[in-house]
Design a protein around this motif. Sequence first.
Motif, PDB file in Angstrom:
ATOM      1  N   TYR A 192      -0.682   3.383  16.449  1.00  0.00           N
ATOM      2  CA  TYR A 192      -1.365   2.369  15.858  1.00  0.00           C
ATOM      3  C   TYR A 192      -0.848   1.076  16.025  1.00  0.00           C
ATOM      4  N   LYS A 250       0.781  -1.222  -0.117  1.00  0.00           N
ATOM      5  CA  LYS A 250      -0.093   0.007  -0.079  1.00  0.00           C
ATOM      6  C   LYS A 250       0.873   1.358  -0.096  1.00  0.00           C
ATOM      7  N   THR A 292      -5.186   7.090   6.679  1.00  0.00           N
ATOM      8  CA  THR A 292      -6.263   6.919   6.030  1.00  0.00           C
ATOM      9  C   THR A 292      -6.237   5.452   5.358  1.00  0.00           C
ATOM     10  N   ASP A 316      -5.584  -0.584   7.928  1.00  0.00           N
ATOM     11  CA  ASP A 316      -6.490  -1.278   8.324  1.00  0.00           C
ATOM     12  C   ASP A 316      -6.087  -2.358   9.167  1.00  0.00           C
ATOM     13  N   ASP A 317      -7.107  -3.429   9.204  1.00  0.00           N
ATOM     14  CA  ASP A 317      -6.833  -4.522  10.217  1.00  0.00           C
ATOM     15  C   ASP A 317      -5.374  -5.533   9.516  1.00  0.00           C
ATOM     16  N   ASN A 318      -5.645  -5.460   8.434  1.00  0.00           N
ATOM     17  CA  ASN A 318      -4.485  -6.341   7.975  1.00  0.00           C
ATOM     18  C   ASN A 318      -3.070  -5.651   7.627  1.00  0.00           C
ATOM     19  N   THR A 319      -3.083  -4.370   8.117  1.00  0.00           N
ATOM     20  CA  THR A 319      -1.615  -3.552   7.959  1.00  0.00           C
ATOM     21  C   THR A 319      -0.724  -4.297   8.880  1.00  0.00           C
TER      22      THR A 319
END
Length: 465
Positions: free
Chosen positions: A245, A188, A208, A211-214
């Motif tokens: 995060y 990404k 932005t 997500d949960d898979n990062t």
Amino acid sequence: MQTLMSHHSRITPLPGAITKEEIKNQLLVHERRFLSKPARKDEWDVLPQSAHSKNTVNPVRKIADACAVAPNPEKKVIRLHLGDPSVGGILPPSEVAVQAMHESVSNHMYDGYGPAVGALAARQAIVDRYSSANCEFTADDVVLASGCSHALQMAIEAVANAGDNILVPHPGFPLYSTLCRPHNIIDKPYKIDMSGEDVKIDLSYMATIIDDNTKAIIVNNPGNPTGGVFTKEHLQEILAFANKYKLIIIADEIYGDLVYNGATFYPLASLSPKVPIITCDGIAKRWMVPGWRLGWLIIHNHFGVLSEVKKGIVALSQKIVGPCSLVQGALPKILSETPDEYFEYTRNVIEANANIVADILAEVPGMRVVKPKGAMYMMVNISRQAYGTDVSFCQNLIKEESVFCLPGQAFSAPGYFRVVLTSNVNDMEEAALRIRDFCFRNFNQHSDSEDSSDEGLDLSAMESD
């Protein structure tokens, strides 16, 4: 006898014993398998490549092929597109490094296999050079690799699975994507802002796309291709972001303290707040020996987050049974005895080249130089209306002036081109003058220099995934 036989005939089969019917059925299955085997072939079939290899694509190769045009035969070729510091001839390895390699070969102590994670003496040499009060680690936290690229590969493969994503810089080193995609790990892109005095990560934008898979953020400092060096304050902002995060960082620091024009390099793991970091580094770019292929990972396992990942990295190191033993044998001397003057000379050469090119190109309309402070690269922004795309600009520059540069699209930076700053000063000045003259000849007087890709980010890669 008759009584004995009738007694045995009443014995029931043992539990789990196979019956005659089951034996017959298995024989039929084997017969079918035998009959279904492929018949002998008279011709060889072309074997298709694996899906893994098919998905292993380096975008630089595609762009480089597009720029494979014939240079002007009346002008000397000047190559400013290869990120290999040994090519220019003015940045040789240090005498200490060469002597260390001679000793490693001649003493025959490193002719055999070593530990997959690397020889203890080599790993301890990394500790002795880079461990500090603000960034303590031991030899047990170090794994050697076949270059920094291999270190990055092991880090990526150890932290992410298929369907997970890793945040990568745009503009950035395209190998990050090359290493992710064969494993179906999503790369990404986050934005690198090159518009100001100091290059920065757009952390607001980065927030932005999480997500949960990062699983991780790759941070490259000093930067390729940007030539940017993050300030201490910005590095602390990056750490605070990762802490907020709870994302680990893969720190690509291969250019390390190769900084100039007033910049200072801070190893990310030396600053606070402390977060789990895998530092990837090596001897390729500061010792000017990319062909020696020796790099390493340092696992900063804060809060125990990377305990399992560390086991994975150790397991992955067994694929190649460690990097070249000869270079490992030379590493302690290379790291401990290379004089500071050697690195100072390198910084002075690259700084002088950067400033000469920047001063000459400052005269050119429709062009903006991102003046570098680290690594060995310079990014130059061009107006699309004035000069066309970065690919066509570089193609025509080769045809007319025999100057080779890489289009920004190779680094997800359309509207830019990258200049490598490792040639001798005469060639650098001559190349800059040719680029200037080329622009003067081809500049469209009705152009608007603001019609360019100043943001330096190509989101098409993300949108097409």
